[in-house]
Design a protein around this motif. Structure first.
Motif: not given
Ligand SMILES: Cc1cc2nc3c(=O)[nH]c(=O)nc-3n(C[C@H](O)[C@H](O)[C@H](O)COP(=O)(O)O)c2cc1C
Length: 307
Positions: A69-71, A73-74, A116-118, A121, A154, A159, A161
């Motif tokens: 996770t980054q923020t 949710t996971a 999650s994905t950041y 991808g 998202d 990319d 998920c």
């Molecule tokens: C800067 C940023 C980059 C992201 N990149 C992707 C991505 O490449 N692919 C995707 O499916 N979601 C992407 N997301 C959406 C996050 O994966 C999604 O909001 C997720 O629910 C966050 O879960 P977490 O709170 O566990 O980190 C991105 C979100 C942010 C803020």
């Protein structure tokens, strides 16, 4: 004299039966007698295990629930999965992906991953090391592992998920067996995530004969029990805390190309604490008077289709 021990067969010399049976190799039984006795002992042993899994006793099986996770949710969903597993009589703990090595996975039998994905991808911050080790050529085979992956993402990103897809594919490539298809959640993740969790846990509970009420606080890796929903903060993306901005001070000089500010927020009795590195999401709310003035100016009512 030969002894039958409850934990394993012992003879005066301490030698085990070559068949691994509880009946010592030098016991004076015919093959038929030995087969009957082995069945009898297996029956007693199974009854003992059932008693041990009774409400309040040891769980029928332990599920390792990992999150990337980054923020948060996971992590939140992993915590809910732990609570759901325990409510079904399964043992469960939630652990960040980076705290787990592939070797540790090879020793696990049931695994759920929420990630999650950041970036583009890519893995979130607390899953990069895990992914590096899992993707490496020397990663161990995982034939004894059954797993399921829940992706958070998202569709607005190219990319969608991507991290969940990478992990899911790699685990299968290493010989692990899916116990449920991966589910990739978009921004409205609550319903699909809850359905995935309930389906996977119901299946595991049915398979393992788990008994409601039997719980455990630690998994094979000995990790401490995570917070339960009862003790977790009620504030999250869906239910943001409305905070007053107390201080808004410009730190950068007027000549600076960038504007850097110092903000202080009133956290009141929210129970929210802050650690360096935590993310702060601002949920903007339009000023009704400003919106009204803009609509008047445009001669609009506000319910027109902007598209
Ligand atoms: C800067 C940023 C980059 C992201 N990149 C992707 C991505 O490449 N692919 C995707 O499916 N979601 C992407 N997301 C959406 C996050 O994966 C999604 O909001 C997720 O629910 C966050 O879960 P977490 O709170 O566990 O980190 C991105 C979100 C942010 C803020």
């Amino acid at each position: 004299m030969t002894l039958l021990s409850p934990t394993g067969p012992l003879s005066p010399t301490g030698s085990l039966s070559p068949t691994g049976s509880l009946i010592p190799a030098d016991a004076p039984f015919s093959a038929e007698q030995e087969a009957w006795l082995a069945g009898f002992i297996a029956g007693i042993s199974a009854a003992g295990r059932r008693d041990a899994a009774a409400p309040g006793g040891a769980p029928a099986a332990t599920v390792d629930i990992l999150f990337g996770t980054q923020t948060g949710t996971a992590e939140l969903l992993a915590g809910e999965a732990v609570a759901g597993a325990r409510a079904r009589g399964l043992g469960a703990t939630a652990t960040p992906l980076d705290d787990i090595t592939p070797e540790r996975l090879a020793a696990s039998s049931l695994l759920l991953i929420v990630v999650s994905t950041y970036g583009e991808g890519e893995m979130p911050d607390n899953a990069g090391l895990f992914w590096e080790a899992l993707a490496a050529d020397g990663a161990p085979r995982l034939e004894g592992l059954r797993y399921a992956v829940l992706g958070l993402g998202d569709r607005g990103y190219d990319d969608f998920c991507g991290a969940a897809k990478l992990i899911d594919t790699r685990l299968a490539g290493l010989g692990a067996v899916r116990l449920h298809d991966r589910v990739d959640c978009d921004v409205d993740y609550e319903e699909p995530a809850a359905a995935w969790t309930a389906t996977v846990l119901d299946r595991l509970a049915a398979e393992t004969g788990a008994t409601v009420g039997a719980t455990a606080g630690a998994s094979a890796n000995g990790a401490a029990a995570p917070e339960t929903p009862a003790t977790r903060s009620p504030w999250n993306k869906r239910n943001p805390y409305r905070s007053r901005l107390l201080v808004n001070r410009l730190l950068s000089s007027p000549q600076s190309a960038k504007e850097i500010r110092h903000y202080e927020f009133d956290l009141g009795d929210s129970g929210i604490t802050y650690q360096a590195g935590d993310a702060l999401a601002v949920v903007p709310v339009n000023d009704d008077a400003l919106v009204g003035a803009l609509l008047d100016h445009l001669g609009a009512h506000g319910d027109e289709d902007a598209g």
